[in-house]
Design a protein around this motif. Structure first.
Motif, PDB file in Angstrom:
ATOM      1  N   THR A   1      50.137 -63.242  15.759  1.00  0.00           N
ATOM      2  CA  THR A   1      49.900 -64.514  16.210  1.00  0.00           C
ATOM      3  C   THR A   1      48.028 -64.576  16.467  1.00  0.00           C
ATOM      4  O   THR A   1      47.739 -65.298  17.204  1.00  0.00           O
ATOM      5  CB  THR A   1      50.588 -64.459  18.094  1.00  0.00           C
ATOM      6  OG1 THR A   1      49.488 -63.636  18.747  1.00  0.00           O
ATOM      7  CG2 THR A   1      51.421 -64.206  18.374  1.00  0.00           C
ATOM      8  N   GLY A   2      47.656 -63.520  16.158  1.00  0.00           N
ATOM      9  CA  GLY A   2      45.993 -63.475  16.421  1.00  0.00           C
ATOM     10  C   GLY A   2      45.528 -63.669  17.929  1.00  0.00           C
ATOM     11  O   GLY A   2      44.564 -64.461  17.964  1.00  0.00           O
TER      12      GLY A   2
ATOM     13  N   THR B   1      49.026 -59.595  13.869  1.00  0.00           N
ATOM     14  CA  THR B   1      49.444 -58.639  13.090  1.00  0.00           C
ATOM     15  C   THR B   1      49.943 -58.478  11.789  1.00  0.00           C
ATOM     16  O   THR B   1      50.667 -59.915  11.916  1.00  0.00           O
ATOM     17  CB  THR B   1      50.051 -58.224  14.544  1.00  0.00           C
ATOM     18  OG1 THR B   1      50.817 -58.612  14.911  1.00  0.00           O
ATOM     19  CG2 THR B   1      48.896 -57.011  15.194  1.00  0.00           C
TER      20      THR B   1
ATOM     21  N   ASP C   1      44.398 -54.497  11.476  1.00  0.00           N
ATOM     22  CA  ASP C   1      43.684 -52.908  12.833  1.00  0.00           C
ATOM     23  C   ASP C   1      42.969 -51.987  11.266  1.00  0.00           C
ATOM     24  O   ASP C   1      42.292 -51.350  11.726  1.00  0.00           O
ATOM     25  CB  ASP C   1      44.449 -52.778  13.130  1.00  0.00           C
ATOM     26  CG  ASP C   1      45.406 -53.868  14.248  1.00  0.00           C
ATOM     27  OD1 ASP C   1      44.945 -55.206  13.965  1.00  0.00           O
ATOM     28  OD2 ASP C   1      45.799 -53.889  14.479  1.00  0.00           O
TER      29      ASP C   1
ATOM     30  N   PRO D   1      41.738 -52.208  19.580  1.00  0.00           N
ATOM     31  CA  PRO D   1      43.153 -51.674  19.276  1.00  0.00           C
ATOM     32  C   PRO D   1      43.452 -52.310  18.445  1.00  0.00           C
ATOM     33  O   PRO D   1      43.409 -52.940  17.434  1.00  0.00           O
ATOM     34  CB  PRO D   1      43.135 -53.290  20.385  1.00  0.00           C
ATOM     35  CG  PRO D   1      42.220 -53.689  20.568  1.00  0.00           C
ATOM     36  CD  PRO D   1      40.886 -52.975  19.757  1.00  0.00           C
TER      37      PRO D   1
END
Ligand SMILES: Cc1cc2nc3c(=O)[nH]c(=O)nc-3n(C[C@H](O)[C@H](O)[C@H](O)COP(=O)(O)OP(=O)(O)OC[C@H]3O[C@@H](n4cnc5c(N)ncnc54)[C@H](O)[C@@H]3O)c2cc1C
Ligand SMILES: Nc1ncnc2c1ncn2[C@@H]1O[C@H](COP(=O)(O)O)[C@@H](O)[C@H]1O
Lengths: 268, 327
Positions: free
Chosen positions: A125-126, A120, A38, A6
Motif C-alpha cells: 500500500t505504501g 511492502t 525496507d 520501521p
C-alpha cells in the motif's frame, strides 16, 4: 542524527504459494524475510549514520517469528531493535499499524528522521509511512530516490513524481519513504551476523504503549477496513497461442492476429 | 462517527502545472456510475492557482459540483496545505466516499488525509463495486499483484486510491454544467520547499498504447536498438525489466513492474524477459500480450495471448518487418 526505520517481515515472494481454488495465501510455504524495500530504507539510514554519527533503531510490528527480521536488521547496521508483538496488534490494517508504530516511536522519544520503505511486497500500500507522519504531526516526503544533503537542521531529497523529479527540502524531524533506486543494500558480514545473533531484541506489548496508544485502536479491532474476501486470479481469458515453428511463420501468424484485433495497422 | 451523516461521492482532482490529471476524469466516470445506482451526488475538489477554464473540464466529465481552492501556494503539490484543506472540506461536507487517483501524489496525500480524518483507506484499487448495503467494495491487487483483495470500510468517508487507466471516463460533453463553489483556503506555513524540478525528457510509459519491453535476454545496451525499431514499427515505445535499469542501460522511467511503472497498453510485446511476479505486477492488465522468448517454459507464456518460442535476434526484426509491411 537519530534515525528510526520501521521494517516489516514479509513472505519471500518467489516461494509463497497461492491457492487459486480456496482463495488462500499459504504463508507457511515461504520463510519470512525483511521487506525488500525496507532493506533500502535501512541502508539509507546506515549511510546517514556513517556520515553524521548517531543511531539507527528498527521497529517492527508482527508475530513472534518477525524477531528474525529485527535481528537481521541489526546485522545490517541498526543499533537497536524493537518488536511490537502480541495478539492485540494482530489483524491490523494500515491505519491501525501506523497508529501502533507511531505510539512506539513516541515512546522512544528521541529521533530526527524516520525512514520507511516505499511499500511492502505483501500489503503493497505504501500508506503506513505517510500515516505515521500524520499521527506524529511531522512532514513527510514519499518516493525519495536520492538524498542530496542532510544535516542536523534539515534534509534535501529527490522525490519522484512519475516522470518529474522534485528536489525537496524538509526540516527535521521528518519522515521519508524511499524507492529501490536510492541505493544497493549491503550484505551483512559474517561477524555482524554473529554479533546480531547474540543481541537483545526488545519486545513491547500493547501495555508498554498505554501512555501513547488507546488499546481500542490497535489490531483488527482498531482497523477501519475489513477484508471481505481474497480472489486469486488465474490467467484465464488469455488466448495462450504459442508458435514454435519457423520465425517467419510465427511472426506472420502473430501479425495476422494483431491485425484482426486492430492493434496493427491502426497505429499509424 | 455517525455514518448516516455522510452523503455523496467526491473525487480529488489532481492538477500539475495547471492541467488536471486524466485519472480524475476516469474517477468521475466511475463515480457517476456509482452515484446513479445510489442516487447520490458526484462532486470534485481541486486545489491550484488560477486554473481558469480547466475547472470546467470537471463538469464536462461528470462532476455536478466542484469545490475549488485557489491560492499561489497551491500551484504545486504542497503536501501539508493540500492535506489540511481537503481534511477540512471532508469534515464540513461529509462525503460518503472519496476517490483519489493512485498517482505518486495521490498515494502520498491520501494516507495523510485518512489519518487526519480518522478513516480507512484502500490503496491502488483496480475495481470498485457497490455492495449489498450500498457500501463500496474496493478491489485491489496485493501480494505483489498475485491476489485480489475485496475490502470494505466501516468508517466514513470510504477512501480509496484508484489506479490510472482502469476506469472509463464519460465522453467529454461541454454542454454539461455544474456549480462551482469557491472555497477560501486556510494556508498554513509551507515547511516542505520545492528547490528544483526536472523532467525525465518526456517519456511517460504509462501513457503509451504500445510497449515493446526488453529483458535480460537482450545481450547488450546497443541491441535495444532492435527493440526500438520494433516499437517504431508499431508506433510504440520501449520499456525494460529491472535488471536492465540496474545495469544502467536504460533510465528508471522505462522500467515496468512492481518497483517501476504500472502500464496498461493496448499491446505489450515482451522480449527476452522471463515474466517474474514483480514484472507481471506492472503489466498483467495489458489488453493484448505477445511474448518472444527462447525458453518454452518461461512464465511469461502463461500470461501471453500470443507467443513465439525462438531467438529474439531472429524474431524481433522479422516481426518489425512484418508490421511495417502491413501498416
Ligand atoms: C522487491 C522487488 C521488486 C522488483 N521490481 C521489479 C520491477 O519493477 N520490474 C522488473 O522487471 N523486475 C523487478 N524485480 C526483479 C524481478 O524479480 C526479476 O529479477 C526480473 O524481472 C527479471 O528480469 P528479466 O525477465 O529481464 O530477466 P530473466 O529472468 O533473466 O529472464 C531473461 C529471459 O530471456 C530469455 N532469453 C535469453 N536469451 C534469449 C534470446 N536470445 N532470445 C529470446 N529469449 C531469450 C530467457 O529464456 C529468460 O526467460 C523486482 C525484484 C524485487 C525483489
Ligand atoms: N508491521 C510493520 N512493522 C514495521 N514497519 C511497517 C509495518 N508495516 C509497514 N511498515 C513500514 O511501512 C512501509 C510501507 O508499508 P505498507 O504501507 O504496508 O506498504 C514499509 O516499507 C515499512 O517501512
Amino acid at each position: 542524527m537519530d534515525i528510526i526505520v520501521p521494517v516489516k517481515q514479509v513472505p519471500d515472494m518467489e516461494r509463497v504459494k497461492f491457492d487459486t481454488e480456496a482463495g488462500r495465501i499459504d504463508r507457511s510455504s515461504a520463510s519470512g524475510e525483511i521487506n525488500p524495500f525496507d532493506l533500502n530504507a535501512l541502508e539509507t539510514a546506515v549511510q546517514l549514520k556513517e556520515k553524521l554519527g548517531g543511531t539507527v533503531t528498527t521497529i517492527s510490528m508482527g508475530p513472534p517469528q518477525a524477531e528474525t527480521s529485527v535481528r537481521d536488521s541489526l546485522a545490517r547496521g541498526a543499533d537497536r531493535g524493537i518488536l511490537l508483538v502480541g495478539k492485540e496488534f494482530a489483524g491490523a490494517d494500515t491505519w491501525a499499524t501506523s497508529y501502533a508504530l507511531a505510539a512506539a516511536i513516541q515512546k522512544l522519544g528521541k529521533w530526527n528522521i524516520i525512514i520507511c520503505g516505499e511499500k511492502t511486497v505483501d500489503g503493497d500500500t505504501g500508506q503506513v509511512g505517510p500515516e505515521i507522519a500524520e499521527w506524529l504531526d511531522i512532514p513527510h516526503v514519499a518516493y525519495v530516490s536520492e538524498i542530496r544533503d542532510a544535516s542536523e537542521s534539515g534534509i534535501t531529497v529527490v522525490c519522484e513524481m512519475e516522470a518529474d523529479h522534485y528536489g525537496i527540502e524538509s526540516p527535521l524531524p521528518t519522515l521519508i519513504t524511499v524507492t529501490k533506486d536510492i541505493n544497493v543494500p549491503r550484505l551483512p558480514s559474517f561477524a555482524d551476523k554473529m554479533k546480531a545473533r547474540k543481541a537483545e531484541i526488545e519486545q513491547w506489548g500493547a501495555s508498554d504503549l498505554s501512555e501513547f496508544a488507546d488499546p481500542t485502536n490497535l489490531g483488527l479491532k482498531g482497523s477501519p477496513t475489513r477484508l471481505n474476501k481474497v480472489v486469486i486470479p488465474s490467467e484465464e481469458g488469455r488466448k495462450g497461442e504459442v508458435f514454435r515453428g519457423s520465425p517467419e511463420d510465427a511472426t506472420k501468424k502473430i501479425a495476422d492476429a494483431l491485425q484482426a484485433l486492430g492493434v496493427l495497422g491502426s497505429a499509424k | 462517527m455517525n455514518n448516516e451523516e455522510y452523503k455523496g461521492l467526491m473525487v480529488f482532482a489532481e492538477q500539475r502545472e495547471g492541467k488536471i490529471h486524466p485519472v480524475a476524469y476516469e474517477l468521475l466516470g466511475k463515480g457517476t456510475e456509482i452515484a446513479q445506482k445510489l442516487n447520490i451526488e458526484v462532486s470534485a475538489v481541486v486545489l491550484g492557482s488560477d486554473l481558469g477554464d480547466e475547472i470546467n473540464e470537471l463538469f464536462y466529465y461528470g462532476a455536478e459540483k466542484v469545490y475549488s481552492y485557489n491560492h499561489p501556494v497551491l500551484a504545486d503539490f504542497d503536501l501539508l496545505n493540500y492535506k489540511h484543506n481537503v481534511a477540512r472540506l471532508i469534515n464540513e461536507v461529509k462525503p460518503e466516499t472519496l476517490l483519489i487517483g493512485a498517482t505518486h501524489l495521490g498515494r502520498s496525500l491520501a494516507p495523510r488525509i485518512a489519518a487526519a480524518v480518522n478513516t480507512g483507506l484502500t490503496a491502488d484499487c483496480t475495481a470498485l463495486e457497490v455492495g449489498d448495503e450500498g457500501n463500496l467494495v474496493q478491489i485491489r491487487p496485493a501480494f505483489s499483484g498475485n491476489i485480489l483483495a475485496h475490502i470494505r470500510t466501516t468508517t466514513r468517508p470510504q477512501m480509496a486510491t484508484v489506479r490510472y487507466k482502469v476506469m472509463q471516463k464519460l465522453p467529454r460533453d461541454p454542454s454539461r454544467k455544474g456549480e462551482i463553489i469557491e472555497k477560501e483556503p486556510e494556508i498554513i506555513e509551507s515547511v516542505l520547499k520545492i528547490v528544483s524540478k526536472e523532467s525525465s525528457g518526456g517519456v511517460n510509459i504509462a501513457e503509451a498504447d504500445v510497449i515493446v519491453c526488453g529483458g535480460r535476454g537482450v545481450k547488450s545496451s546497443t541491441d535495444f536498438e532492435l527493440l526500438q525499431d520494433l516499437a517504431d514499427a508499431f508506433g510504440g515505445i520501449v520499456g525494460c525489466t529491472r535488471p536492465i535499469v540496474d545495469d544502467g542501460w536504460m533510465g528508471k522511467e522505462h522500467q515496468v513492474g512492481f518497483s517501476g511503472n504500472t502500464v496498461k497498453p493496448k499491446l505489450y510485446i515482451a522480449v527476452g524477459l522471463s515474466g517474474s511476479p514483480q514484472h507481471l505486477a506492472g503489466m498483467r492488465d495489458s489488453d493484448v500480450i505477445v511474448a518472444i522468448n527462447a525458453d518454452p517454459s518461461a512464465p511469461i507464456f502463461k500470461l501471453a495471448d500470443y507467443g513465439v518460442v525462438g531467438d529474439l535476434y531472429e524474431v524481433v526484426p522479422k516481426l518489425a518487418a512484418e508490421a511495417r509491411q502491413r501498416s
